[in-house]
Design an enzyme around this catalytic site. Structure first.
Site, PDB file in Angstrom:
ATOM      1  N   GLY A 115      -6.424 -15.310   5.138  1.00 17.47           N
ATOM      2  CA  GLY A 115      -6.159 -17.016   5.166  1.00 17.47           C
ATOM      3  C   GLY A 115      -7.407 -17.721   4.770  1.00 17.47           C
ATOM      4  O   GLY A 115      -8.463 -17.377   4.512  1.00 17.47           O
TER       5      GLY A 115
ATOM      6  N   ASN B  58      -4.059  -9.129  11.059  1.00 15.28           N
ATOM      7  CA  ASN B  58      -3.009  -8.180  10.966  1.00 15.28           C
ATOM      8  C   ASN B  58      -3.506  -6.603  11.001  1.00 15.28           C
ATOM      9  O   ASN B  58      -4.455  -6.541  10.732  1.00 15.28           O
ATOM     10  CB  ASN B  58      -2.160  -8.241   9.513  1.00 15.28           C
ATOM     11  CG  ASN B  58      -2.805  -7.383   8.408  1.00 15.28           C
ATOM     12  OD1 ASN B  58      -2.418  -6.272   8.483  1.00 15.28           O
ATOM     13  ND2 ASN B  58      -3.688  -7.873   7.644  1.00 15.28           N
ATOM     14  N   ALA B  59      -2.577  -5.858  11.661  1.00 14.05           N
ATOM     15  CA  ALA B  59      -2.837  -4.630  11.627  1.00 14.05           C
ATOM     16  C   ALA B  59      -1.606  -3.797  11.570  1.00 14.05           C
ATOM     17  O   ALA B  59      -1.515  -2.894  12.387  1.00 14.05           O
ATOM     18  CB  ALA B  59      -3.688  -4.306  13.303  1.00 14.05           C
TER      19      ALA B  59
ATOM     20  N   GLY C  58       0.885  -1.436   0.105  1.00 15.85           N
ATOM     21  CA  GLY C  58      -0.019   0.087   0.068  1.00 15.85           C
ATOM     22  C   GLY C  58       0.817   1.363   0.034  1.00 15.85           C
ATOM     23  O   GLY C  58       1.734   1.288   0.781  1.00 15.85           O
TER      24      GLY C  58
ATOM     25  N   GLY D 191      -7.821 -16.003   0.946  1.00 14.79           N
ATOM     26  CA  GLY D 191      -7.636 -17.528   1.533  1.00 14.79           C
ATOM     27  C   GLY D 191      -7.199 -18.575   0.238  1.00 14.79           C
ATOM     28  O   GLY D 191      -7.195 -19.691   0.491  1.00 14.79           O
TER      29      GLY D 191
ATOM     30  N   CYS E   2     -10.041   2.198   4.041  1.00 16.73           N
ATOM     31  CA  CYS E   2      -9.149   3.023   4.757  1.00 16.73           C
ATOM     32  C   CYS E   2     -10.257   4.150   5.470  1.00 16.73           C
ATOM     33  O   CYS E   2     -11.311   4.229   5.055  1.00 16.73           O
ATOM     34  CB  CYS E   2      -8.398   3.998   3.923  1.00 16.73           C
ATOM     35  SG  CYS E   2      -7.040   2.972   3.229  1.00 16.73           S
TER      36      CYS E   2
ATOM     37  N   ILE F 124     -12.100 -10.428  -1.653  1.00 17.97           N
ATOM     38  CA  ILE F 124     -12.400  -9.292  -0.807  1.00 17.97           C
ATOM     39  C   ILE F 124     -11.094  -9.059   0.042  1.00 17.97           C
ATOM     40  O   ILE F 124      -9.976  -9.702   0.066  1.00 17.97           O
ATOM     41  CB  ILE F 124     -13.506 -10.130   0.353  1.00 17.97           C
ATOM     42  CG1 ILE F 124     -12.723 -11.344   0.880  1.00 17.97           C
ATOM     43  CG2 ILE F 124     -14.620 -10.261  -0.270  1.00 17.97           C
ATOM     44  CD1 ILE F 124     -13.434 -11.909   2.129  1.00 17.97           C
ATOM     45  N   ASN F 125     -11.115  -7.591   0.719  1.00 15.84           N
ATOM     46  CA  ASN F 125     -10.245  -7.247   1.457  1.00 15.84           C
ATOM     47  C   ASN F 125     -10.474  -8.173   2.854  1.00 15.84           C
ATOM     48  O   ASN F 125     -11.468  -8.971   2.646  1.00 15.84           O
ATOM     49  CB  ASN F 125     -10.539  -5.836   1.793  1.00 15.84           C
ATOM     50  CG  ASN F 125      -8.970  -5.168   2.071  1.00 15.84           C
ATOM     51  OD1 ASN F 125      -8.247  -5.892   2.882  1.00 15.84           O
ATOM     52  ND2 ASN F 125      -8.678  -3.889   1.966  1.00 15.84           N
TER      53      ASN F 125
ATOM     54  N   ASN G  61      -7.485   0.759  -2.465  1.00 18.49           N
ATOM     55  CA  ASN G  61      -7.895   0.347  -1.020  1.00 18.49           C
ATOM     56  C   ASN G  61      -8.921   1.399  -0.546  1.00 18.49           C
ATOM     57  O   ASN G  61      -8.468   2.373   0.111  1.00 18.49           O
ATOM     58  CB  ASN G  61      -6.629   0.187  -0.331  1.00 18.49           C
ATOM     59  CG  ASN G  61      -7.106  -0.421   1.093  1.00 18.49           C
ATOM     60  OD1 ASN G  61      -8.393  -0.710   1.484  1.00 18.49           O
ATOM     61  ND2 ASN G  61      -5.991  -0.338   2.185  1.00 18.49           N
TER      62      ASN G  61
END
Length: 303
Positions: free
Chosen positions: A217, A69-70, A46, A244, A130, A191-192, A127
């Site tokens: 995943g 994740n972050a 990104g 995934g 956000c 998908i995100n 993206n």
């Protein structure tokens, strides 16, 4: 020979296998493991208007059949990308696509304008998961109006292929897909990540510093396949499927559901050569099933 060529708007790909942003760096990180020219393309991490440090650690956590994740879009900004990263991308013989993020529609547009003015990048992936600072932090992708505002801004700034990456954290993803199509998006990817949370029961604290994060995943794949199938029936622009995908069989699920191309994400952390294995699997599948053109399989599920 099997024809694996697919088109995403004006963007021609040698095969339908792409990499998901945030899981493949800038491509160079994987050059020691695979020949990047085997891929249809790769989506770089990104990129934002200004540099971002990302979120505090811990910002990743393993979950059953997936991960949270972050990371927080850590990157050095679009000007650094143009000056330091872009000149080396031509060496890889594959199509680079820049994933773009921002806090305002104007931010997205300015990043894309600088890319258009200073590079030969043919496509961007937007993206819209956000936070929209003008709306108190609500993600652009959770409303049709918010998603459309970003698509419209980018369409006016970037002449190449515009792909909008859709959030699954909505009531009706087809509504969002139709909204960005109406503002000139050439394709959608989905998908995100799904919003999730994990708790360390010994410490009685969240596993992530941000409390919640994005789940990816194999655990999300059935949801992603369903959403791709729904969106492919709702819009006339190409759909790129992700969520995934761990092997070639998974990739073909998305293609049969209506995806023109697919993105591989979390699996790259497990096997850095998984993408080329998926390309080989798809070609072998076509040979075994007497399919001469991959486009014959797009949306071919018999429901």
């Amino acid at each position: 020979m099997v024809n694996l060529n697919v088109n995403i708007g004006k963007l021609a790909l040698k095969n339908p296998v792409l990499t998901a942003s945030g899981t493949f760096g800038y491509g160079e990180e994987f050059a020691d493991f695979i020949s990047l020219d085997r891929l249809g393309g790769y989506i770089v991490k990104g990129t934002t208007l200004e540099p971002r440090q990302g979120n505090p650690y811990p910002r990743m956590a393993e979950t059953p059949s997936g991960m949270l994740n972050a990371v927080g879009l850590q990157n050095k900004g679009v000007d650094y990308f143009i000056k330091e990263i872009y000149p080396g991308l031509s060496a890889y013989g594959s199509v680079p696509i820049v994933n773009v993020s921002g806090a305002r529609p104007e931010d997205y547009a300015e990043v894309c304008r600088r890319l258009a003015d200073n590079t030969d990048i043919q496509a961007v992936e937007i993206n819209i998961s956000c936070p929209n600072v003008k709306q108190g932090g609500m993600a652009f992708g959770t409303t049709a109006a918010g998603a459309a505002s970003v698509a419209k801004a980018v369409r006016g700034a970037f002449p190449g292929t515009v792909i909008v990456k859709l959030s699954p954290n909505v009531t009706d993803i087809t509504e969002i897909a139709r909204a960005v199509e109406g503002e000139g998006a050439d394709a959608v990817s989905l998908i995100n990540t799904l919003m999730g949370m994990a708790i360390d029961v010994e410490r009685r604290r969240p596993c992530l510093s941000t409390v919640t994060g994005g789940l990816s995943g194999p655990a999300v794949r059935p949801v992603a396949v369903r959403m791709v199938w729904q969106v492919a029936k709702a819009v006339s622009i190409p759909v790129i499927g992700l969520g995934g995908i761990m092997n070639g069989r998974d990739a073909l699920e998305f293609i049969l559901a209506g995806a023109t191309a697919i993105e591989v994400g979390t699996a790259n952390f497990i096997d850095p050569a998984v993408t080329v294995k998926i390309v080989d699997y798809i070609e072998d599948y076509c040979i075994r099933h007497n399919v001469s053109d991959i486009n014959e399989l797009i949306g071919a599920v018999d429901c």
